[in-house]
Scaffold this motif. Structure first.
Motif, PDB file in Angstrom:
ATOM      1  N   THR A 149       0.826  -1.216   0.000  1.00  0.00           N
ATOM      2  CA  THR A 149       0.000   0.000   0.000  1.00  0.00           C
ATOM      3  C   THR A 149       0.857   1.261   0.000  1.00  0.00           C
ATOM      4  O   THR A 149       2.030   1.235   0.399  1.00  0.00           O
ATOM      5  CB  THR A 149      -0.886   0.068   1.265  1.00  0.00           C
ATOM      6  N   ALA A 150       0.251   2.353  -0.405  1.00  0.00           N
ATOM      7  CA  ALA A 150       0.917   3.655  -0.359  1.00  0.00           C
ATOM      8  C   ALA A 150       1.288   4.004   1.080  1.00  0.00           C
ATOM      9  O   ALA A 150       2.354   4.572   1.328  1.00  0.00           O
ATOM     10  CB  ALA A 150       0.001   4.729  -0.954  1.00  0.00           C
ATOM     11  N   GLU A 151       0.429   3.649   2.023  1.00  0.00           N
ATOM     12  CA  GLU A 151       0.691   3.943   3.434  1.00  0.00           C
ATOM     13  C   GLU A 151       1.964   3.229   3.923  1.00  0.00           C
ATOM     14  O   GLU A 151       2.830   3.836   4.552  1.00  0.00           O
ATOM     15  CB  GLU A 151      -0.511   3.518   4.291  1.00  0.00           C
ATOM     16  N   ASN A 152       2.063   1.926   3.630  1.00  0.00           N
ATOM     17  CA  ASN A 152       3.272   1.159   3.971  1.00  0.00           C
ATOM     18  C   ASN A 152       4.513   1.784   3.344  1.00  0.00           C
ATOM     19  O   ASN A 152       5.544   1.962   3.996  1.00  0.00           O
ATOM     20  CB  ASN A 152       3.181  -0.276   3.430  1.00  0.00           C
ATOM     21  N   MET A 153       4.418   2.060   2.043  1.00  0.00           N
ATOM     22  CA  MET A 153       5.565   2.596   1.299  1.00  0.00           C
ATOM     23  C   MET A 153       6.050   3.905   1.921  1.00  0.00           C
ATOM     24  O   MET A 153       7.249   4.113   2.099  1.00  0.00           O
ATOM     25  CB  MET A 153       5.192   2.824  -0.170  1.00  0.00           C
ATOM     26  N   THR A 154       5.106   4.757   2.258  1.00  0.00           N
ATOM     27  CA  THR A 154       5.449   6.077   2.807  1.00  0.00           C
ATOM     28  C   THR A 154       6.054   5.955   4.197  1.00  0.00           C
ATOM     29  O   THR A 154       7.081   6.563   4.496  1.00  0.00           O
ATOM     30  CB  THR A 154       4.184   6.969   2.861  1.00  0.00           C
ATOM     31  N   LEU A 155       5.430   5.153   5.043  1.00  0.00           N
ATOM     32  CA  LEU A 155       5.889   5.001   6.424  1.00  0.00           C
ATOM     33  C   LEU A 155       7.308   4.426   6.479  1.00  0.00           C
ATOM     34  O   LEU A 155       8.181   4.933   7.187  1.00  0.00           O
ATOM     35  CB  LEU A 155       4.921   4.085   7.175  1.00  0.00           C
ATOM     36  N   VAL A 156       7.545   3.376   5.698  1.00  0.00           N
ATOM     37  CA  VAL A 156       8.834   2.688   5.738  1.00  0.00           C
ATOM     38  C   VAL A 156       9.931   3.550   5.104  1.00  0.00           C
ATOM     39  O   VAL A 156      11.046   3.640   5.622  1.00  0.00           O
ATOM     40  CB  VAL A 156       8.719   1.290   5.078  1.00  0.00           C
ATOM     41  N   TYR A 157       9.622   4.227   4.010  1.00  0.00           N
ATOM     42  CA  TYR A 157      10.595   5.110   3.361  1.00  0.00           C
ATOM     43  C   TYR A 157      10.960   6.284   4.264  1.00  0.00           C
ATOM     44  O   TYR A 157      12.128   6.677   4.349  1.00  0.00           O
ATOM     45  CB  TYR A 157      10.024   5.619   2.032  1.00  0.00           C
ATOM     46  N   THR A 158       9.960   6.821   4.960  1.00  0.00           N
ATOM     47  CA  THR A 158      10.201   7.959   5.854  1.00  0.00           C
ATOM     48  C   THR A 158      11.222   7.607   6.932  1.00  0.00           C
ATOM     49  O   THR A 158      12.137   8.377   7.220  1.00  0.00           O
ATOM     50  CB  THR A 158       8.874   8.426   6.504  1.00  0.00           C
ATOM     51  N   THR A 159      11.088   6.422   7.505  1.00  0.00           N
ATOM     52  CA  THR A 159      12.016   5.998   8.567  1.00  0.00           C
ATOM     53  C   THR A 159      13.346   5.497   8.008  1.00  0.00           C
ATOM     54  O   THR A 159      14.412   5.902   8.464  1.00  0.00           O
ATOM     55  CB  THR A 159      11.369   4.882   9.415  1.00  0.00           C
ATOM     56  N   ASN A 160      13.285   4.619   7.001  1.00  0.00           N
ATOM     57  CA  ASN A 160      14.483   3.890   6.556  1.00  0.00           C
ATOM     58  C   ASN A 160      15.383   4.683   5.623  1.00  0.00           C
ATOM     59  O   ASN A 160      16.567   4.387   5.516  1.00  0.00           O
ATOM     60  CB  ASN A 160      14.072   2.596   5.843  1.00  0.00           C
ATOM     61  N   THR A 161      14.827   5.665   4.925  1.00  0.00           N
ATOM     62  CA  THR A 161      15.604   6.390   3.917  1.00  0.00           C
ATOM     63  C   THR A 161      15.724   7.875   4.255  1.00  0.00           C
ATOM     64  O   THR A 161      16.828   8.418   4.305  1.00  0.00           O
ATOM     65  CB  THR A 161      14.972   6.214   2.517  1.00  0.00           C
TER      66      THR A 161
END
Length: 257
Positions: free
Chosen positions: A110-122
């Motif tokens: 999902t867009a939500e997963n993608m955004t949350l994980v990218y925000t923290t990890n990248t």
């Protein structure tokens, strides 16, 4: 050599658990622990506090600058605390261990997963590296007679083999598209940092700790976090100018991007 990693000041993000906490313990157990060890975490009263509280023997100056790597103000406050402690000597080693994941398949991503994980990890490691650049530069200048190394000035981004486009590992076991994409992007960030900061004497690398959750079960990973930590610390002690902008695993083996 086996004399361990000799570095005056280290900041670890993501020390609330997992690898970050493991690395904190690993640094405390080095033959020559860092003079300044900063454990950036969200809950200083939690596991980090307990690790630091039950120390015996010479304790390096440890503090827990409360840091949320997704919040620029939180990072700025942590930079201020580190500057107070290290002064003109700067910060020698920044290890970005903060990471999160959401279990997913390509079908359920999902867009939500993608955004949350990218925000923290990248974005987290980007913002942290930008904010600590002045202190890393000061450390590189203070030790300008030395070659590039983790003892002089370095940024280590904890990545994953799952972010390797070439290896494309373990697709059957875990697709986790949001995680894979965030780590591939983190690897590109490592390369960008190496290209831009290398001229200032700051070494930048990506490291796969091998302890992905859940384990891949191929028998190639470390049995424990402790084993991973020992391997990472051995690797960090050996990095030099030729390692700038490269990708390694916990065993000290070079990985494909």
């Amino acid at each position: 050599g086996m004399e361990g990693l000799d570095v005056a000041s280290v900041l670890l993000t993501g020390c609330d658990g997992g690898l970050g906490l493991g690395l904190l313990k690993g640094f405390l157990e080095q033959p020559r622990p860092p003079q300044h060890l900063f454990a950036a975490c969200l809950d200083p009263q939690g596991k980090v506090g307990r690790v630091l509280g039950c120390r015996t023997g010479p304790i390096p100056e440890t503090s827990c600058p409360l840091a949320d790597v997704t919040d620029p103000n939180s990072i700025k406050a942590a930079v201020g605390k580190v500057r107070e402690e290290v002064g003109n000597a700067g910060l020698n080693l920044l290890i970005n261990t903060v990471g999160t994941t959401r279990r997913s398949t390509l079908a359920t991503e999902t867009a939500e997963n993608m955004t949350l994980v990218y925000t923290t990890n990248t974005i987290g490691p980007l913002q942290t590296s930008q904010a600590f650049l002045p202190l890393l530069k000061e450390a590189a200048e203070a030790e300008s007679q030395r070659g590039m190394s983790c003892s002089r000035a370095a940024i280590v981004n904890i990545s994953s083999i799952l972010g390797s486009i070439e290896a494309a590992e373990a697709w059957e076991e875990r697709q986790d598209v949001c995680y894979r994409c965030s780590k591939a992007a983190l690897n590109m960030l490592t390369k960008c940092l190496a290209l831009e900061y290398g001229g200032s004497g700051i070494l930048c690398v990506s490291v796969d700790p091998g302890c992905v959750t859940p384990p891949l079960g191929h028998g190639t990973g470390p049995a424990t976090v402790e084993e991973s930590v020992q391997g990472i610390l051995r690797l960090l002690a050996q990095l030099s100018a030729t390692s700038n902008g490269t990708f390694w695993d916990w065993r000290g083996q070079s990985l494909p991007w």
